[in-house]
Enzyme design. Structure first.
Site, short mmCIF file in Angstrom:
data_model
loop_
_atom_site.label_atom_id
_atom_site.label_comp_id
_atom_site.label_asym_id
_atom_site.label_seq_id
_atom_site.Cartn_x
_atom_site.Cartn_y
_atom_site.Cartn_z
N TYR A 247 -59.55 7.60 12.69
CA TYR A 247 -60.16 6.51 11.94
C TYR A 247 -59.12 5.50 11.47
O TYR A 247 -59.45 4.34 11.21
CB TYR A 247 -61.00 7.06 10.79
CG TYR A 247 -62.37 7.46 11.29
CD1 TYR A 247 -63.37 6.52 11.43
CD2 TYR A 247 -62.63 8.76 11.68
CE1 TYR A 247 -64.61 6.86 11.93
CE2 TYR A 247 -63.88 9.12 12.19
CZ TYR A 247 -64.86 8.16 12.31
OH TYR A 247 -66.09 8.49 12.83
N HIS A 402 -65.63 12.25 6.77
CA HIS A 402 -65.21 12.62 8.11
C HIS A 402 -64.19 13.76 8.09
O HIS A 402 -63.65 14.13 9.14
CB HIS A 402 -64.61 11.41 8.82
CG HIS A 402 -65.62 10.41 9.24
ND1 HIS A 402 -66.62 10.68 10.15
CD2 HIS A 402 -65.82 9.12 8.86
CE1 HIS A 402 -67.38 9.61 10.32
NE2 HIS A 402 -66.92 8.65 9.54
#
Length: 726
Positions: A247, A402
């Site tokens: 990410y 996440h």
């Protein structure tokens, strides 16, 4: 932001004429391109021409949205924002009107469609709905690229077309992504990074300071949310992004692209100096978080992502423009791509001029958290970042939504491959057949669970009992790090993942006399008080060559290891109880190299050879191998072991060398508060990884083992018996 052509100083030898296209967009000209001084840029320009010309030939296609990720309308809108961006850049570079005309027509079609849109029909209740896409994130990505393409052609439009596109498309899109999606826009999260970047860049293009201010400072303009606050809270002082490398790569594009727009429109902000140059630092850190070009797959990572990605083409170009770091040119060379901007041209020109140098991949400790106090990631390397060795200790924070429950887990890379692996995410991105490209149910039931990682599991339950909110509150404590070549060591402690259980893990990359490659050493100290079942899994890639102990194999029936917390997804292939460290090993082959993991078995312990994929009726999981050390009844326990790469198999020559371990034995000794891991090779070389856990680096520690005195200073050291500290 301006629509000026590429600066003459950078354009240099670049000259191009129109390539004939569809009648309504074509213009006369030869189909020649001469970019001798910057072939990488020439290649990028040709690639963009081919893509945009192909899209032009198909005409303007702007369908009413209906499909999830991977479906027709989803993919068409993705192609459209790419063609809007690239068509705009081609017009800015070449001045060819056909590109401006096509981008205009696509945008006019969107201006007609957008006011009719409501929540996307494929929306999922658990996520914020987009308009053009099933989730609002993709709408933000559409806006980031599209507003740049529009900026490039806007001055060429008639007043009526400009007003139509301004008011019916971009103002409405910016309104939807900001006040219309206030919850997402106000998050400290990568979705908000994309949204604020798109809204802020739209503000600059439309000359709307209100949009710029809410993008920078949040909807209430307090500065507690918004783009600037995200740069302060999502990155550590070392440039590590809290959600992990995957990410970090994804969020980098809106950070650097919007920063570029801020610098052009408001240079007094000195955005690239903000927070001690955090954005450029983050770019360098992103590259360091790779091996052989691929990102370490922490948390919800899609494993096929590498430095060859649009976000890093932009990031490398911007960073090189700011720093002139020749190492970045070698990354651009490996990528084989750049971007159609001044920054991209500068990269291509200097690369062609031979200014590139090898990127300095190195061992380093990357703190986590906005103040660097939420754990860390320790990277220990030998050799280059492409084929050498890399031992990665993941001692970082949860990573928000996440994140995975994998405190103090680790990975190991060698010979261009991931040897000790991390599963990453259970997801097939943009493949409609797999839940519309969304995260699969197995992401929760397997990929995030602790047993799916190389970490301690207590009583068959995941860390924090799988509660993300509880996990967000606590992070590991990085106790020690040494990047001294030949004796690289990391130690971290986790308290609170399990009630009453604290575990401390030391991972080290050690040069051993007589061995061609370093050895990865692992000492996991568990202070548990009461009796618990401890499982320590090792996920590895390769084909087993030799097992040092007797196995009871499940040939006719394949039992499942457990009932929940990821255990329900593990097939048990065999079990055994090695009687000594001489026999407690497994050797496998990965590509042309052999690897042996060796450990010190504890009384009553069991070793389980297993594979993922049980209870998976939709075949969503990869089948991967696992070795589990299990202590069925333990209070205070120490797991100690090593991983050794050795030998070579040459299939072409049908020749094998050193296929067996070059280590004779290992031994663990607990002396007071200290842990010592003794390693002896077949050739007789002896060394010790000695850990005192004492933060006083000047204090000397001494232990006598087998009549031999072992002395070292400070927290930890690698001591060669008979030859001093290594």
């Amino acid at each position: 932001m301006t629509g000026a052509l590429l600066s003459a100083a950078l354009w240099g030898a670049v000259s191009s004429a129109a390539v004939a296209g569809p009648a309504q967009y074509s213009q006369a000209g030869s189909a020649t391109t001469a970019q001798i001084s910057a072939p990488l840029f020439a290649s990028e320009l040709n690639r963009a021409r081919a893509f945009v010309d192909r899209m032009m030939k198909a005409g303007v296609v702007v369908p009413f949205p209906k499909d999830p990720g991977g479906g027709y309308t989803h993919e068409q809108h993705k192609q459209n924002f790419k063609v809007i961006y690239q068509g705009g850049q081609l017009y800015k570079l070449t001045g060819e009107q056909k590109y401006a005309d096509y981008v205009r027509d696509v945008l006019l079609a969107y201006a007609k469609l957008y006011p009719k849109l409501g929540d996307h029909p494929a929306r999922k209740n658990s996520q914020s709905s987009g308009r053009l896409f099933w989730q609002v994130l993709n709408d933000a990505m559409w806006l980031v690229d599209s507003i740049q393409g529009y900026e490039a052609i806007r001055s060429s439009l008639s007043a009526a077309d400009r007003k139509n596109i301004d008011d019916n498309l971009f103002r409405k899109a910016a309104e939807f992504l900001s006040t219309g999606s206030a919850v997402t826009f106000s998050k400290i999260h990568n979705h908000a990074t994309w949204a604020t970047a798109g809204v802020g860049m739209t503000g600059y293009v439309l000359g709307d300071p209100e949009l710029v201010n809410i993008a920078l400072l949040g909807l209430d303009k307090s500065g507690q949310t918004g783009f600037l606050r995200q740069s302060e809270l999502l990155f550590s002082p070392d440039g590590y992004y809290t959600e992990g490398p995957y990410y970090q790569r994804f969020a980098l594009k809106p950070f650097v692209v919007f920063a570029g727009a801020i610098e052009k429109n408001d240079p007094s902000r000195k955005i690239f100096d903000h927070r001690d140059g955090i954005l450029l630092k983050a770019l360098r850190t992103t590259i360091q978080l790779t091996y052989a070009g691929r990102f370490f797959p922490f948390n919800d990572a899609i494993r096929d992502k590498s430095l060859k990605t649009d976000e890093l083409y932009h990031g490398v170009a911007v960073a090189y423009s700011k720093t002139r770091d020749p190492g970045l040119l070698s990354i651009a060379e490996w990528q084989g791509r750049t971007v159609l901007t001044d920054d991209g041209m500068r990269v291509a020109r200097d690369l062609a001029a031979g200014k590139a140098k090898a990127y300095p991949f190195r061992s380093l400790l990357l703190s986590d958290g906005p103040e660097g106090k939420q754990g860390a990631v320790a990277i220990m390397r030998k050799g280059d970042g492409w084929t050498g060795q890399a031992l990665v200790a993941k001692n970082s924070s949860q990573g928000m939504g996440h994140g995975h429950f994998d405190k103090l887990s680790w990975q190991y890379y060698d010979n261009g491959h991931e040897i000790v692996s991390d599963y990453g995410a259970a997801r097939f991105l943009n493949i409609e057949a797999k839940q519309g490209g969304r995260y699969l149910p197995e992401n929760e039931s397997w990929a995030k669970q602790s047993i799916a990682h190389n970490s301690l599991v207590v009583d068959e339950k995941s860390h924090f009992n799988g509660d993300r909110k509880a996990a967000d509150k606590l992070a590991p404590q990085q106790l020690y790090f040494s990047d001294e070549m030949g004796s690289q060591i990391s130690t971290a402690k986790m308290t609170g993942a399990y009630p009453g259980v604290e575990f401390t893990r030391t991972l080290a990359l050690l040069d051993i006399e007589g061995l061609d490659r370093p050895v990865a050493a692992d000492v996991m100290r568990v202070d548990g008080g009461n009796d618990h079942q401890y499982d320590l899994p090792l996920h590895y890639n390769g084909h087993i060559m030799r097992v040092g102990f007797e196995l009871e194999s499940n040939v006719a029936d394949r039992p499942v290891l457990g009932e929940g917390n990821g255990y329900q997804h593990i097939w048990v292939d065999a079990t055994g109880q090695p009687s000594s460290a001489d026999k407690a090993f497994v050797t496998w082959i990965t590509d042309d190299r052999f690897y042996t993991t060796r450990w010190v078995p504890q009384a009553g312990s069991q070793t389980i050879l297993a594979e993922s994929g049980a209870n998976d009726p939709d075949f969503n999981l990869r089948r991967e191998q696992i070795l589990v050390q299990r202590v069925a009844s333990g209070g205070d326990t120490v797991f100690a072991g090593i991983l050794e790469g050795h030998g070579r198999y040459d299939g072409a020559a049908e020749r094998t060398t050193a296929s067996d371990s070059q280590i004779r034995t290992i031994r663990h000794v607990r002396h007071g508060d200290a842990d010592l891991l003794l390693i002896q090779t077949l050739a007789g070389a002896k060394s010790v990884l000695a850990i005192s856990y004492d933060q006083d680096r000047s204090r000397t520690h001494s232990v006598i083992i087998g009549g031999e005195k072992i002395s070292w200073k400070g927290f930890a050291a690698h001591v060669r018996l008979g030859g001093g500290v290594q």
